[in-house]
Design a protein around this motif. Structure first.
Motif, mmCIF file in Angstrom:
data_model
loop_
_atom_site.group_PDB
_atom_site.id
_atom_site.type_symbol
_atom_site.label_atom_id
_atom_site.label_comp_id
_atom_site.label_asym_id
_atom_site.label_seq_id
_atom_site.Cartn_x
_atom_site.Cartn_y
_atom_site.Cartn_z
ATOM 1 N N ALA A 123 0.828 -1.205 0.000
ATOM 2 C CA ALA A 123 0.000 0.000 0.000
ATOM 3 C C ALA A 123 0.864 1.257 0.000
ATOM 4 O O ALA A 123 0.602 2.207 -0.748
ATOM 5 C CB ALA A 123 -0.932 -0.013 1.217
ATOM 6 N N ASP A 124 1.918 1.282 0.823
ATOM 7 C CA ASP A 124 2.803 2.447 0.866
ATOM 8 C C ASP A 124 3.603 2.583 -0.421
ATOM 9 O O ASP A 124 3.790 3.693 -0.942
ATOM 10 C CB ASP A 124 3.752 2.343 2.062
ATOM 11 N N PHE A 125 4.062 1.443 -0.959
ATOM 12 C CA PHE A 125 4.892 1.499 -2.169
ATOM 13 C C PHE A 125 4.082 1.956 -3.377
ATOM 14 O O PHE A 125 4.533 2.815 -4.145
ATOM 15 C CB PHE A 125 5.500 0.119 -2.414
ATOM 16 N N VAL A 126 2.895 1.403 -3.551
ATOM 17 C CA VAL A 126 2.045 1.819 -4.663
ATOM 18 C C VAL A 126 1.637 3.278 -4.500
ATOM 19 O O VAL A 126 1.653 4.058 -5.458
ATOM 20 C CB VAL A 126 0.797 0.915 -4.758
ATOM 21 N N GLY A 127 1.279 3.667 -3.266
ATOM 22 C CA GLY A 127 0.906 5.058 -3.032
ATOM 23 C C GLY A 127 2.038 6.024 -3.334
ATOM 24 O O GLY A 127 1.815 7.099 -3.912
ATOM 25 N N PRO A 184 11.266 -12.469 -12.976
ATOM 26 C CA PRO A 184 10.546 -12.037 -11.766
ATOM 27 C C PRO A 184 9.055 -11.870 -12.052
ATOM 28 O O PRO A 184 8.661 -11.423 -13.126
ATOM 29 C CB PRO A 184 11.201 -10.689 -11.442
ATOM 30 N N ASP A 185 8.223 -12.270 -11.087
ATOM 31 C CA ASP A 185 6.778 -12.088 -11.191
ATOM 32 C C ASP A 185 6.392 -10.767 -10.539
ATOM 33 O O ASP A 185 6.680 -10.542 -9.361
ATOM 34 C CB ASP A 185 6.033 -13.235 -10.497
ATOM 35 N N ILE A 186 5.731 -9.899 -11.290
ATOM 36 C CA ILE A 186 5.320 -8.605 -10.762
ATOM 37 C C ILE A 186 4.168 -8.802 -9.776
ATOM 38 O O ILE A 186 3.254 -9.586 -10.024
ATOM 39 C CB ILE A 186 4.903 -7.648 -11.897
ATOM 40 N N ASN A 187 4.228 -8.091 -8.667
ATOM 41 C CA ASN A 187 3.133 -8.144 -7.696
ATOM 42 C C ASN A 187 1.819 -7.748 -8.379
ATOM 43 O O ASN A 187 1.768 -6.756 -9.107
ATOM 44 C CB ASN A 187 3.440 -7.177 -6.541
ATOM 45 N N PRO A 188 0.731 -8.532 -8.203
ATOM 46 C CA PRO A 188 -0.524 -8.245 -8.930
ATOM 47 C C PRO A 188 -1.047 -6.831 -8.699
ATOM 48 O O PRO A 188 -1.535 -6.191 -9.635
ATOM 49 C CB PRO A 188 -1.495 -9.292 -8.374
ATOM 50 N N THR A 189 -0.945 -6.324 -7.478
ATOM 51 C CA THR A 189 -1.437 -4.969 -7.201
ATOM 52 C C THR A 189 -0.595 -3.937 -7.938
ATOM 53 O O THR A 189 -1.127 -2.979 -8.522
ATOM 54 C CB THR A 189 -1.411 -4.699 -5.695
ATOM 55 N N TYR A 243 -5.555 5.964 -9.604
ATOM 56 C CA TYR A 243 -5.677 4.538 -9.321
ATOM 57 C C TYR A 243 -6.022 4.323 -7.853
ATOM 58 O O TYR A 243 -5.452 4.959 -6.964
ATOM 59 C CB TYR A 243 -4.373 3.815 -9.646
ATOM 60 N N GLN A 244 -6.963 3.438 -7.623
ATOM 61 C CA GLN A 244 -7.367 3.092 -6.259
ATOM 62 C C GLN A 244 -6.701 1.776 -5.892
ATOM 63 O O GLN A 244 -6.886 0.755 -6.560
ATOM 64 C CB GLN A 244 -8.889 2.970 -6.158
ATOM 65 N N ILE A 245 -5.920 1.798 -4.841
ATOM 66 C CA ILE A 245 -5.122 0.635 -4.474
ATOM 67 C C ILE A 245 -6.029 -0.543 -4.156
ATOM 68 O O ILE A 245 -7.018 -0.421 -3.426
ATOM 69 C CB ILE A 245 -4.230 0.961 -3.260
#
Length: 557
Positions: A194-198, A231-236, A331-333
């Motif tokens: 949540a912090d990283f995407v934000g 590497p697999d990207i995090n789905p979020t 974008y809404q997390i």
């Protein structure tokens, strides 16, 4: 790898190629598959005449049917060898690219039949493998608006808790644009998703535009399956990238040169931001970010030492004109979770239940949860959507259309209908239902008890169930278990024996009911000795009691 995940990656390959225009190598790094697989997917799409504009409207099954209807692959033909020394030498010349050299190599291979030339992606991959043998350091050239590099600072700022005085560390997020070195930094509590995407979203908004590629480190919030090659990207994080139309290409593990820009940006942020704040105390990350933003503006406007202008002016003239505008909506997390549909056709997310169509009981689905909604997807297709509940744990959000017909009818019954149905079995059954529903806060919670007793009439007959309910009511146990036990043991046919009434016992040492008169009926002026004498007079034992009491009422020993 499951079939569903494979189709998701096929779709991502088509999107990155036809919508974002990425190369095979970039697509392979972003989607976590080999470059050969990328080429195979795209070749199948070309052979099937399937473009991304059409594929995005098709289901997974339809895309699979269009692309994977053939049974096998042909053996690759022999290839024309590549002169890697020539490629490396020509790349050092101005304006020469691998694309230009591959076209020249392909044209030269046309006269060497039956040999065939390598395709562009394989050409680049083979050259990259050859180049690793050279003991040289490649100097990266960054195109305008192409890449944004992301990393966290190893040195962390500190915040003091305003109530306890406890000092705790927070993270410093740093993002740097490749061409202009324009920098963004902010403090966050953690490095979680949540912090990283934000932080990534706020970096886009700080720049006011979106780059083509985001290059994060292989931290868990960006890469759910860290790997050197796939590497697999995090789905979020991947969903956020798709919302902004960017490509995520993680840096290789333990390869800081892949993101040398942000490594330098982190060092500069430590020197010009953290060092400047070393003697100041902050009581919240928000208060710290106000100070960080002030120093960040100063940093971006500091003149370059060897170049004209500053980071801000370079951004305005180089990166910003080449970058794409922000989308209309932020974008809404969202958080993703894989679950199975329970037998009550509900899925559990954070101890709240959300319904899906009852035909999907036992199916494996994905939950996509945002701050306001919960979506359930099956094979990449949405099957249910609910407003997110923040009620007490155990709260159920159930759509009526998700229930089977008999459950919908059951839910519409009022308590009066249940009682009326019970009375059709017998008057005592009706009284049983009335009592069972009345002793509950919510009558609906007693429906199952009443229906269980009513169904017993199919097995034991109405008369026996009516008698069993009468017996259960007489013993004060209006439960389905009691009625069932009475019927199984045949107690409904046995005569009820009333418990014997015991006559009062007359004895000289029993005080009787009069002794327990309330205090307000006694004379408050009498002391305890006088009360005992009066009692003795009533019982006819004056002499015995007076022998133990002095004339003034003092007990004698």
């Amino acid at each position: 790898m499951s079939e569903r995940v494979s189709m998701r990656k096929v779709r991502e390959v088509l999107r990155l190629k036809f919508e974002c225009g990425r190369s095979h190598a970039e697509i392979a790094a972003s989607v976590a598959i080999g470059e050969t697989t990328v080429g195979d997917y795209l070749a199948r799409a070309r052979a099937a005449g399937l473009a991304w504009a059409e594929a995005r409207l098709l289901s997974d099954a339809e895309v699979e049917g269009r692309l994977f209807h053939d049974g096998g692959r042909n053996e690759p033909p022999s290839r024309v060898p590549i002169d890697f020394a020539w490629v490396h030498r020509e790349l050092s010349r101005p304006a020469v690219t691998l694309q230009t050299l591959w076209v020249e190599y392909r044209d030269g291979a046309m006269g060497q039949a039956p040999l065939k030339a390598y395709e562009y992606s394989r050409f680049c991959a083979l050259y990259a493998q050859w180049k690793k043998k050279l003991s040289v350091v490649m100097r990266q050239v960054h195109r305008a608006g192409e890449k944004m590099f992301i990393d966290y600072s190893g040195r962390k700022p500190h915040v003091v808790h305003p109530s306890t005085g406890e000092v705790y560390e927070v993270e410093l997020f740093v993002a740097v644009l490749g061409a202009s070195n324009y920098t963004y930094a902010e403090a966050t509590r953690t490095q979680k998703v949540a912090d990283f995407v934000g932080s990534t979203i706020r970096a886009f908004e700080y720049f006011g535009c979106v780059p083509e590629v985001v290059v994060p480190d292989q931290l868990r919030s960006a890469v759910s399956g860290p790997d050197r090659y796939e590497p697999d990207i995090n789905p979020t994080y991947l969903e956020m990238a798709q919302h902004y139309g960017v490509t995520v290409i993680p840096a290789r593990p333990r390869k800081p040169r892949d993101k040398a820009k942000v490594e330098g940006g982190v060092l500069i942020a430590q020197r010009w931001i953290l060092a400047a704040l070393r003697n100041r105390t902050f009581f919240s990350p928000g208060e710290l970010n106000v100070a960080v933003r002030e120093l960040l503006e100063q940093l971006n406007k500091r003149p370059f030492q060897k170049l004209e202008g500053c980071r801000h002016s370079a951004f305005e003239t180089i990166d910003k004109p080449a970058m794409r505008p922000l989308p209309a909506h932020r974008y809404q997390i969202a958080k993703w979770r894989k679950v199975k549909v329970n037998i009550d056709y509900c899925v559990d997310y954070e101890h709240r239940l959300y319904s899906v169509p009852y035909t999907m009981v036992g199916a494996e689905v994905e939950i996509r949860a945002t701050a306001t909604s919960v979506e359930i997807l099956h094979q990449s297709e949405r099957v249910a959507s609910h407003v997110r509940s923040y009620g007490p744990k155990g709260t159920a959000v159930i759509c009526d259309e998700h229930r089977p017909r008999e459950h919908r009818d059951y839910g519409k019954w009022p308590p009066e209908r249940v009682v009326a149905w019970a009375e059709s079995i017998g008057d005592q059954v009706g009284e049983f239902a009335r009592r069972a529903l009345g002793q509950r806060t919510h009558p609906e919670t007693g429906y199952r008890t009443c229906l269980g007793v009513i169904r017993l009439a199919d097995r034991y007959g109405k008369a026996r169930v009516n008698a069993a309910c009468a017996r259960a009511l007489s013993i004060g146990s209006p439960t389905c278990k009691s009625v069932t036990a009475i019927l199984k043991n045949g107690l409904d046919r046995a005569p009820r024996v009333e418990p014997p009434t015991r006559a009062p016992i007359a004895h000289e040492h029993i005080r009787g009911a009069s002794y327990f008169d309330t205090e307000d009926e006694r004379d408050p002026g009498r002391n305890d000795s006088e009360a005992r004498r009066d009692e003795a007079a009533r019982d006819g034992t004056d002499g015995a009691r007076d022998a133990r009491v002095s004339p003034d009422g003092t007990p004698l020993h």
